[in-house]
Each structure stands twice: as structure tokens, then as C-alpha cells.
Design a protein around this motif. Sequence first.
Motif, short mmCIF file in Angstrom:
data_model
loop_
_atom_site.label_atom_id
_atom_site.label_comp_id
_atom_site.label_asym_id
_atom_site.label_seq_id
_atom_site.Cartn_x
_atom_site.Cartn_y
_atom_site.Cartn_z
N CYS A 166 0.85 -1.19 0.00
CA CYS A 166 0.00 0.00 0.00
C CYS A 166 0.88 1.24 0.00
CB CYS A 166 -0.92 0.01 1.22
SG CYS A 166 -0.10 0.46 2.75
N ASP A 171 -0.46 3.94 1.59
CA ASP A 171 -1.17 4.71 2.61
C ASP A 171 -0.21 5.05 3.76
OD1 ASP A 171 -2.73 5.54 4.79
OD2 ASP A 171 -4.44 4.33 4.15
N SER A 226 -0.64 5.97 6.67
CA SER A 226 -1.04 5.53 8.01
C SER A 226 -0.83 4.04 8.22
CB SER A 226 -2.51 5.84 8.26
OG SER A 226 -2.76 7.20 8.07
N ARG A 251 -9.99 6.95 -4.57
CA ARG A 251 -9.07 6.86 -3.46
C ARG A 251 -9.39 7.95 -2.44
NH1 ARG A 251 -3.40 5.23 -3.76
NH2 ARG A 251 -2.52 5.66 -1.75
N SER A 252 -9.44 7.56 -1.18
CA SER A 252 -9.71 8.55 -0.15
C SER A 252 -8.53 9.51 -0.04
CB SER A 252 -9.93 7.85 1.18
OG SER A 252 -9.71 8.77 2.23
N ALA A 270 -5.82 8.73 2.35
CA ALA A 270 -4.87 7.64 2.10
C ALA A 270 -3.80 8.02 1.08
CB ALA A 270 -5.64 6.40 1.63
N GLN A 271 -3.77 9.29 0.68
CA GLN A 271 -2.78 9.70 -0.33
C GLN A 271 -1.35 9.54 0.18
OE1 GLN A 271 -3.50 13.75 -1.49
NE2 GLN A 271 -4.97 13.17 -3.08
N THR A 300 -7.39 11.50 10.61
CA THR A 300 -7.48 10.04 10.71
C THR A 300 -6.98 9.57 12.07
OG1 THR A 300 -5.27 9.80 9.76
CG2 THR A 300 -7.12 9.59 8.24
N VAL A 317 -7.69 2.30 9.14
CA VAL A 317 -7.73 3.75 9.28
C VAL A 317 -9.16 4.20 9.43
CG1 VAL A 317 -7.20 5.95 8.17
CG2 VAL A 317 -5.64 4.03 7.90
N SER A 332 -11.30 7.55 9.30
CA SER A 332 -11.17 8.96 8.93
C SER A 332 -12.48 9.67 9.20
CB SER A 332 -10.77 9.09 7.46
OG SER A 332 -11.90 9.02 6.65
#
Length: 384
Positions: free
Chosen positions: A17, A19, A21, A209-210, A213-214, A242, A258, A260
Motif C-alpha cells: 500500500c 497509505d 497511516s 481513493r480517499s 490515504a494519499q 485520521t 484507518v 477517517s
Amino acid sequence: MRFEISKVLDAIEGRVCTDPSLARAVLDLAEIIRYQDIDGGRPASLLRLGMVIDALSRELEEDSVQVYAVVHRALLSDADLTSNERMVVRRWADDGLVEVLDNPGDRMLEVADLLGLPVLSRVRFDGLRGRFPWLVEQPGRVVAPVPGAGGPVFIAHVGGGHAPVAGKRSPTGAKLLARQWRCPESGCALFGGGGGGGAFADLAGGADRSPAAQPPPSLRNGVPTCPRHGARLGDGGPRPRTEVLAVRVGGLVRRRFVLSEEQPVVAGRAPEQEGGIMLGQWLNDEARRWISRGHVRFELRVGEVIVTDVSTNGSGIRPAGSMNEADRIPLAPQQSRVLGENDMIELYPGVQIGRAEELPTGAPFTPTSVMAEAPTMAMRLPRP
Ligand SMILES: [Zn+2]
């Protein structure tokens, strides 16, 4: 055989991933898949990524750990990979699960610097120690995967030892990750949205994509830039806040997720809600009978985690993680409560969810291997 390999690659897919986080370490995919001495197999094999992820899982004593992979573009057509492996890597690239770069340069170290992640690499980066002082100052920030008796193990470049050590997000990283970013390139899998929407925005890869999560932008001359397209990123406003929560079953962290501000998350035996956290695979029969399909709902509101019991049987709060029965606060069905910093919600004895940083893992540890489906051929150990 082909079928089993596909299943292993699917399992590995759940462990890559971008992400910030969730990623626990950063690596260069091209480098890892060519560590032939890890299994004595083909010149390049995507399965080595799975072996290294398993090693990280053992080291962190946690299941389902995810890695941030930087991928040289040439790998998408690397003839040493099977056509199936190339197809899989392309899919990861299209979905933004990995970061594809024409020239990775020192992006791997930049990501490690911005996010405070350990680096899994045999490279020593001697020339970059001035720019990234933690390479020498923090033992364990770079660990090399090397062959071991039960699969790869790690050796730290500095200070000996073997444990990969996470640092803190750099001040620049924290600043960059407080905003959401837009890439002008349409269909950008990392910073999607394609220049402010439009008729085909929904069709663009990564458009769903949220923003929470970038990945971290790349800084080029101080300008936030898309690492994939080299384009200057537009500032899309503040990033949603988040919190990272972790599921612990039987004393072992099984997965992180996560939460958010954008949407609540339901956890339970088998939640019907999109993005729900399914616990069924880790539960014994009694716990399965007790825990509802959707058991608890988490929401993040003005920085506070609100937990609501949505089950048939209720749950309980363990303040500050206390295992003392007298401290357990019952949470009846439909009741809500703010989850304190160190609190855990307990769905059933031994099945708990709380903030990831506050959840200690217990011993002993037997992680689930991503290689569980691997045929013996792929697991061959180095020849003596
Ligand atoms: Zn882009």
C-alpha cells in the motif's frame, strides 16, 4: 501450480500500500525480487516480496503488516518475471498500491524520511548520509533482508541488531500530510481526481481513493510534486483527519485500519457495510456465536473516536487497556461512548480494538504467512 501462485500473489497484494497511516516499512521492489540468495530460485521472483513481508511481520510481532513499495518502471516489462507476475505488478501500479517511477532515485529514502519508516534494503546509502542523518543516527532504520533458516531475517546496517525501527514523520512530512493533493495528470492513481473532476473523473484509476490515504508528495526544489508524473501538485485543501485503530485477538495485533472523518467503520464477524472490518477468520466458535456480523461502529468526530455498539449481545470498554474485570465498563446495544486515548473496546473476551499505538502485542507470536498457499517449489531453501 499456477493457481496456487496466483493465490499467494493475491495474498501479497493485500500487503502492499501507499497509505502513510498503514505502511510499516519502505522497500524498492526491483531490489527485493532479485535477492536470489533468499530462496536460491529464479533471477527475479515476486514471491520474495512475500517472504520479506513475512519476515517483517515476525519482527514486528504483528499480523497483516503492509509495506510501501517503490517500483522502477522497467520492472513492469522485466523479462525475468513471469507474465503473470508482470501482470500483477501492473495491476498494483494501476491501483496505486505501489509507486511506479521512471527514475526512483532516492525516492525510497524520501518516503522513509517523510513518514518515519524503516527501509528494507541491502544498500548502504553512504553518499546520502548527509541528507538523511537518521541513516547513521538511528540504528535499525535500514535493515537488510538476508537468508535465514526459516526464511529471510534482517540485519541492521548501523549498530548491529536486527529489528527494523520506525522514526517519526519529519516536520516536512507532517506538513505535506496535513493537506490533500491533486495531480493534473488525468487518472493519476496516487493523487487522483484528474484536475478537478469532469465527466470521466469517476472512470479514472484512483479517483475513488480517499484523500486521507494519499501517499506523501515528492518535494522537488521545495515544490510538492507527483512522484509518478513529475507534475506540480495542486493543493486540494486540508486532508481529513485520521486515527489508526488495531484489532487484537488473543493478544496479537491481527490488522490495523484507518478511521477517517469521512466515514464510519463497522467491525464485526462479517460486516455488510462497505469498508467493514471482518473478524470472523480469527475467531473461535464461541466468539463467532457471540459477535454479531456488525458489532461495533467507529466514528471520528472533532478528533474523538466515538464507538457505538450495534450488536445483539453488547460489548465492553477496557479503560486504559486494563484487564481487570472490575474496571470493564459494559456497553449495551445501541450505546455510544468516547474511546479514551488508551481505551480498548472488547467485543468478546480477548477480542479488542483500540488505538494502534497503545495496543501492546502479547507473546507468543505465530503470524499468518502470506506464503501459506505457496507450493513447495517456491519455498525451496538455499542449496547447501
Ligand atoms: Zn500523478
